[in-house]
Scaffold this motif. Sequence first.
Motif, PDB file in Angstrom:
ATOM      1  N   GLU A 273     -11.405   7.095 -16.660  1.00 41.23           N
ATOM      2  CA  GLU A 273     -10.434   6.297 -17.287  1.00 41.23           C
ATOM      3  C   GLU A 273      -9.288   6.650 -17.412  1.00 41.23           C
ATOM      4  N   GLN A 274      -8.698   8.014 -17.297  1.00 37.76           N
ATOM      5  CA  GLN A 274      -7.654   8.623 -17.165  1.00 37.76           C
ATOM      6  C   GLN A 274      -6.813   8.077 -15.883  1.00 37.76           C
ATOM      7  N   ARG A 275      -7.443   8.102 -14.722  1.00 39.56           N
ATOM      8  CA  ARG A 275      -7.097   7.753 -13.286  1.00 39.56           C
ATOM      9  C   ARG A 275      -6.874   6.425 -13.320  1.00 39.56           C
ATOM     10  N   LEU A 276      -7.554   5.426 -14.004  1.00 37.05           N
ATOM     11  CA  LEU A 276      -7.445   4.093 -13.875  1.00 37.05           C
ATOM     12  C   LEU A 276      -6.365   3.654 -14.993  1.00 37.05           C
ATOM     13  N   ARG A 277      -6.122   4.379 -15.870  1.00 34.25           N
ATOM     14  CA  ARG A 277      -4.905   4.053 -16.840  1.00 34.25           C
ATOM     15  C   ARG A 277      -3.503   4.233 -16.157  1.00 34.25           C
ATOM     16  N   ARG A 278      -3.621   5.179 -15.167  1.00 39.01           N
ATOM     17  CA  ARG A 278      -2.212   5.698 -14.549  1.00 39.01           C
ATOM     18  C   ARG A 278      -1.658   5.222 -13.814  1.00 39.01           C
ATOM     19  N   THR A 279      -2.433   3.959 -13.310  1.00 38.04           N
ATOM     20  CA  THR A 279      -2.150   3.431 -12.071  1.00 38.04           C
ATOM     21  C   THR A 279      -2.213   1.869 -12.244  1.00 38.04           C
ATOM     22  N   ASP A 280      -2.051   1.165 -11.248  1.00 39.00           N
ATOM     23  CA  ASP A 280      -2.410  -0.316 -11.314  1.00 39.00           C
ATOM     24  C   ASP A 280      -2.871  -0.760  -9.887  1.00 39.00           C
ATOM     25  N   SER A 281      -3.408  -2.021  -9.670  1.00 39.10           N
ATOM     26  CA  SER A 281      -3.866  -2.403  -8.300  1.00 39.10           C
ATOM     27  C   SER A 281      -2.529  -2.661  -7.566  1.00 39.10           C
ATOM     28  N   ARG A 282      -1.364  -3.009  -7.986  1.00 39.37           N
ATOM     29  CA  ARG A 282      -0.129  -3.313  -7.122  1.00 39.37           C
ATOM     30  C   ARG A 282       0.266  -1.650  -6.632  1.00 39.37           C
ATOM     31  N   LYS A 283       0.118  -1.086  -7.168  1.00 38.98           N
ATOM     32  CA  LYS A 283       0.518   0.472  -6.609  1.00 38.98           C
ATOM     33  C   LYS A 283      -0.660   1.069  -5.462  1.00 38.98           C
ATOM     34  N   LEU A 284      -1.946   0.564  -5.820  1.00 44.17           N
ATOM     35  CA  LEU A 284      -3.010   0.885  -4.724  1.00 44.17           C
ATOM     36  C   LEU A 284      -2.661   0.163  -3.799  1.00 44.17           C
ATOM     37  N   GLU A 285      -2.314  -1.123  -3.734  1.00 40.31           N
ATOM     38  CA  GLU A 285      -2.186  -1.920  -2.568  1.00 40.31           C
ATOM     39  C   GLU A 285      -0.938  -1.481  -1.848  1.00 40.31           C
ATOM     40  N   ARG A 286       0.207  -0.901  -2.574  1.00 38.14           N
ATOM     41  CA  ARG A 286       1.363  -0.512  -1.726  1.00 38.14           C
ATOM     42  C   ARG A 286       0.956   0.866  -1.069  1.00 38.14           C
ATOM     43  N   GLN A 287      -0.111   1.644  -1.357  1.00 33.72           N
ATOM     44  CA  GLN A 287      -0.539   2.809  -0.780  1.00 33.72           C
ATOM     45  C   GLN A 287      -1.106   2.449   0.507  1.00 33.72           C
ATOM     46  N   GLN A 288      -1.954   1.261   0.245  1.00 33.94           N
ATOM     47  CA  GLN A 288      -2.776   1.008   1.403  1.00 33.94           C
ATOM     48  C   GLN A 288      -1.677   0.471   2.586  1.00 33.94           C
ATOM     49  N   ALA A 289      -0.880  -0.236   2.092  1.00 32.55           N
ATOM     50  CA  ALA A 289       0.325  -0.981   3.131  1.00 32.55           C
ATOM     51  C   ALA A 289       1.012   0.239   3.841  1.00 32.55           C
ATOM     52  N   ASP A 290       1.411   1.354   3.139  1.00 25.76           N
ATOM     53  CA  ASP A 290       2.062   2.512   3.554  1.00 25.76           C
ATOM     54  C   ASP A 290       0.927   3.343   4.635  1.00 25.76           C
ATOM     55  N   LEU A 291      -0.047   3.400   4.198  1.00 24.38           N
ATOM     56  CA  LEU A 291      -0.988   4.010   5.258  1.00 24.38           C
ATOM     57  C   LEU A 291      -1.279   3.311   6.173  1.00 24.38           C
ATOM     58  N   LEU A 292      -1.117   1.728   6.455  1.00 21.96           N
ATOM     59  CA  LEU A 292      -1.186   0.979   7.611  1.00 21.96           C
ATOM     60  C   LEU A 292      -0.068   1.375   8.417  1.00 21.96           C
ATOM     61  N   SER A 294       1.776   4.145   8.450  1.00 23.31           N
ATOM     62  CA  SER A 294       1.567   5.290   9.156  1.00 23.31           C
ATOM     63  C   SER A 294       0.708   5.263  10.450  1.00 23.31           C
ATOM     64  N   ASP A 295      -0.453   4.481  10.005  1.00 20.35           N
ATOM     65  CA  ASP A 295      -1.378   4.390  11.316  1.00 20.35           C
ATOM     66  C   ASP A 295      -0.678   3.894  12.517  1.00 20.35           C
ATOM     67  N   LEU A 296       0.036   2.735  12.253  1.00 22.48           N
ATOM     68  CA  LEU A 296       0.778   1.816  13.344  1.00 22.48           C
ATOM     69  C   LEU A 296       2.033   3.152  14.161  1.00 22.48           C
ATOM     70  N   ALA A 297       2.235   3.835  13.224  1.00 21.50           N
ATOM     71  CA  ALA A 297       3.482   4.853  13.788  1.00 21.50           C
ATOM     72  C   ALA A 297       2.876   5.736  14.731  1.00 21.50           C
ATOM     73  N   THR A 298       1.692   6.220  14.357  1.00 24.28           N
ATOM     74  CA  THR A 298       0.812   7.123  15.247  1.00 24.28           C
ATOM     75  C   THR A 298       0.354   6.729  16.572  1.00 24.28           C
ATOM     76  N   LYS A 299      -0.017   5.398  16.358  1.00 25.79           N
ATOM     77  CA  LYS A 299      -0.613   4.862  17.457  1.00 25.79           C
ATOM     78  C   LYS A 299       0.157   4.290  18.489  1.00 25.79           C
ATOM     79  N   THR A 300       1.552   3.846  17.852  1.00 29.29           N
ATOM     80  CA  THR A 300       2.796   3.710  18.794  1.00 29.29           C
ATOM     81  C   THR A 300       3.679   4.731  19.383  1.00 29.29           C
ATOM     82  N   GLY A 301       3.328   5.977  18.935  1.00 29.37           N
ATOM     83  CA  GLY A 301       3.769   7.116  19.292  1.00 29.37           C
ATOM     84  C   GLY A 301       5.209   7.488  18.732  1.00 29.37           C
TER      85      GLY A 301
END
Length: 313
Positions: A273-292, A294-301
């Motif tokens: 409950e602590q973790r669920l209350r301290r964030t929201d789905s939009r923040k997690l979606e941004r984390q996913q987008a940032d991770l993507l 990062s993945d593209l940056a490594t694959k393109t050198g």
Amino acid sequence: MKRQPLQPVSAVIGKDRFLRTEAVRGMMIQFLEQAKDLEPSFVNGDQVDLADVLDELRTPSLLCAGRVVVVDDADDFISDNRAALEKYCSAPSSTGYLVFSCDALAKNTRLFRVINDRGGIVPCDPPRGRTLFQWLTRRAETFHGKRLAESAAAKLVSLLGESIGVLDTELAKLAAYLGERNEITTGDVDTLTGHSREQAVFAVADALQAGDPTKALASWQQVLATDRAAPGRAIGGLAWKLRSYLEAQRDWEDGVSVHELARRLFLDPSLAEQRLRRTDSRKLERQQADLLSSDLATKTGLSNLETTIESWI
């Protein structure tokens, strides 16, 4: 697996070899219970001729009540001898039992219908979801002599995937590890299985969701120091863990019980409950987008993965 009456011809069908082997083993036990002097014979479908199989089934034995022939990896054997097998299965020998073990047998074939009409089809479909957890708890108790908490079963699946053979091997290790203790707990899974390489990567995402980027960075450095192969699977492991948190967050926002979400996240309900209350789905979606990104940056050198993950954290 639920027992069913033994038939003169049976087909054990499924792509999971472990489940097929277990089904055949159970049938052999039934055969021997039925007649202790039965004579089983195991052959590989790629290495045996139809004539030899039929001769074995049709030849009465002076020393036993009947013969059992198990044709393993029988897919090609069936395809190559379909017409003759259809004829045999329509009027099987009274002196033997024929068992096919195969990946698949099309339901629209005459051979499938003939065997099915006699009750000889034995499907081996791998359990999924909660059914898999229930299978693991039954397997732990009946085969390994230990109780397995469902939460521990769920954690095993999250760490190792859904391969039945791999999971059963881990159950055997856990049972040996417990010694005289009777119950496998999530703590035992953490101790024996949770030190997997993937789990080390997951610790990075767990620390982030707990709001502790310093610990996340320390976990990432520990991963790099102890596992040379970590960079090759880091993005996949982090993405999987993020998806788990994002799905739980969306369900939380839709009103799903925190106890259900805690079970899925392998967390104490108050911590979940602590973790669920301290964030929201939009923040997690941004984390996913940032991770993507990062993945593209490594694959393109444009960057190396070690530095990219640090920047992402």
